[in-house]
Motif scaffolding. Structure first.
Motif, short mmCIF file in Angstrom:
data_model
loop_
_atom_site.label_atom_id
_atom_site.label_comp_id
_atom_site.label_asym_id
_atom_site.label_seq_id
_atom_site.Cartn_x
_atom_site.Cartn_y
_atom_site.Cartn_z
N ARG A 12 45.71 18.01 -12.45
CA ARG A 12 46.50 16.62 -11.95
C ARG A 12 45.76 16.32 -10.53
O ARG A 12 45.74 17.00 -9.68
CB ARG A 12 47.61 15.36 -12.36
CG ARG A 12 47.66 15.75 -13.60
CD ARG A 12 46.82 14.49 -14.88
NE ARG A 12 47.28 14.78 -15.81
CZ ARG A 12 46.50 14.99 -16.77
NH1 ARG A 12 45.18 15.76 -16.80
NH2 ARG A 12 46.82 14.61 -18.37
N PRO A 13 45.00 15.11 -10.23
CA PRO A 13 45.18 14.88 -8.40
C PRO A 13 45.48 14.96 -7.93
O PRO A 13 46.92 15.10 -8.36
CB PRO A 13 44.29 13.16 -8.78
CG PRO A 13 44.45 12.92 -9.83
CD PRO A 13 44.97 13.74 -11.17
N ARG A 256 38.99 8.79 -15.97
CA ARG A 256 38.66 9.49 -15.95
C ARG A 256 37.57 10.26 -16.07
O ARG A 256 37.85 11.76 -15.54
CB ARG A 256 38.84 9.87 -17.65
CG ARG A 256 40.56 9.49 -18.24
CD ARG A 256 40.09 8.97 -19.93
NE ARG A 256 41.50 8.96 -20.39
CZ ARG A 256 41.26 8.42 -21.48
NH1 ARG A 256 40.81 8.02 -22.04
NH2 ARG A 256 42.25 7.44 -21.42
N GLU A 259 39.20 12.28 -12.57
CA GLU A 259 39.23 13.36 -12.63
C GLU A 259 39.08 14.45 -13.01
O GLU A 259 39.57 15.79 -13.05
CB GLU A 259 41.17 12.43 -13.97
CG GLU A 259 41.64 11.84 -13.71
CD GLU A 259 42.64 11.63 -14.71
OE1 GLU A 259 42.83 11.98 -15.58
OE2 GLU A 259 43.57 10.72 -13.97
N GLU A 263 39.60 18.11 -11.97
CA GLU A 263 39.85 19.21 -12.24
C GLU A 263 38.80 20.64 -11.63
O GLU A 263 38.99 21.50 -11.29
CB GLU A 263 39.86 19.20 -13.44
CG GLU A 263 39.78 20.22 -14.48
CD GLU A 263 40.48 19.62 -15.92
OE1 GLU A 263 40.69 20.62 -16.37
OE2 GLU A 263 40.06 18.95 -15.98
#
Length: 379
Positions: A12-13, A256, A259, A263
């Motif tokens: 996650r961030p 998203r 995100e 990742e």
């Protein structure tokens, strides 16, 4: 098995506090059949572990972990142990000003408990494996082998480490940042250098063990990076650059996408030195369908960070538990030297040739590494 596979874990961030960056790791579903809880020890954590008839490991040991594969899906403490609730505070206004430092013997690094449970000392499994790296000396008494070593054994190997509480900003970061509902781990960075990775099988286990990171040991380079490094940039999602966002669905899709980009950047850049390296794994204990391992890096001197650690994997090699320790450059050099000496059967001429140095230079490096008692006085 020669690599770490974090299958099933998603980053996650990141969350940033000064020079410390925390990257949460979440699972879509907990690892079935394994739970982990902490066993707290009294005093300041000075512990002695008996490794053999004449061999002991002495270190700061504030707690142990108990792995439970009984399938009851609980994290109940063992007799004599404690299970700390999330948010527990250590010390405080009423804490005693004078604290005793007991020597607490622990029978083994990993010890079976009644039922399907195993108590082990987190991180110390890996550190003891590094300290014992090729330290038994050659299997044959070469001429370089000293009479003192044969008669009295080798002097103890020792390494320095820093308590997590002394890593600048770590305690504050762990205290103020949120824990995701499905969070099962975290990557800790100091000045964007990977300091440690910590993974557990279940989100409830992580909530109980999150605060224990300040009681872990960290390498010298991590302490220096946190103390002298500048603040690192925070993660920021930038939406709208060429994107047509008209509805909430568009906004959700764009978020998203950011995100996923984070990742990919994290796994290929930040965590590359941990995930793309090969390791030598040493099995410690088999627990039903799970196995406890400790691992060492290849000690290749390529300028990248290298990590030792321990992990619990299932029958498919999926990581259920992971804890790592970043080595300093000096520790990597020492490991590289010991690997080379062992590969040459501790014969100095062969080892010097493998290192591309002279015999005299190799003798100097052996003494500088703290294993000079392997040499006879006239070498």
């Amino acid at each position: 098995m020669n690599r770490l596979e974090l299958t099933g874990l998603t980053t996650r961030p990141s969350q940033v506090w000064g020079g410390v960056r925390l990257v949460p790791l979440v699972r879509e579903a907990p690892v079935e059949g394994l739970r982990l809880h902490r066993e707290v020890y009294e005093g300041l954590g000075a512990g002695i572990v008996e490794l053999g008839p004449r061999s002991h490991y002495v270190s700061y040991i504030p707690h142990g972990f108990v792995a439970d594969w009984s399938g009851t899906d609980t994290a109940a403490p063992e007799p004599g142990g404690q299970s700390a609730a999330y948010g527990t505070q250590f010390g405080g206004r009423d804490a005693p000003t004078a604290l005793r430092l007991p020597s607490l013997p622990r029978h083994r690094m990993a010890k079976r408990r009644p039922g399907d449970r195993l108590r082990f000392l987190p991180l110390h499994l890996a550190l003891e494996g590094y300290l014992a790296l090729h330290f038994g000396g050659p299997s044959t008494a070469w001429e370089e082998w000293s009479r003192a070593a044969l008669r009295d054994g080798l002097s103890p190997r020792a390494e320095d480490a820093y308590l997590g509480r002394s890593v600048r900003g770590l305690g504050e970061a762990l205290r103020i940042f949120e824990i995701h509902p499905d969070q099962c781990g975290v990557m800790v960075y100091a000045s964007d250098a990977l300091a440690a990775a910590f993974v557990v099988p279940h989100p409830e286990d992580y909530r109980l063990l999150h605060a224990s990171l300040v009681e872990d040991l960290y390498g010298e380079v991590v302490h220096q990076y946190a103390l002298y490094g500048a603040p690192v940039p925070e993660f920021g999602a930038r939406l709208g650059g060429g994107e047509h966002i008209r509805t909430l669905a568009d906004l959700r899709a764009a978020a998203r996408g950011q995100e996923r980009a984070w990742e990919e950047a994290h796994d290929s850049l930040f965590a590359r030195e941990l995930l793309n390296s090969s390791y030598g794994f040493d099995r410690v204990y088999r627990m039903g369908s799970f196995t406890l391992w400790r691992f060492l890096p290849p000690f290749v001197r390529d300028g990248s960070g290298q990590h030792i650690g321990e992990t619990i994997t299932d029958h498919q090699g999926q990581v259920a538990y992971l804890k790592t320790f970043r080595l300093s450059d000096a520790q990597i050099r020492r490991g590289h030297l010991l690997h080379t000496l062992a590969g040459a059967d501790w014969e100095l001429s062969r080892a010097a040739a493998a290192l591309g140095s002279s015999r005299e230079e190799l003798v100097r490096r052996i003494r500088a590494a703290g294993v000079g008692n392997l040499l006879k006085g006239d070498v």
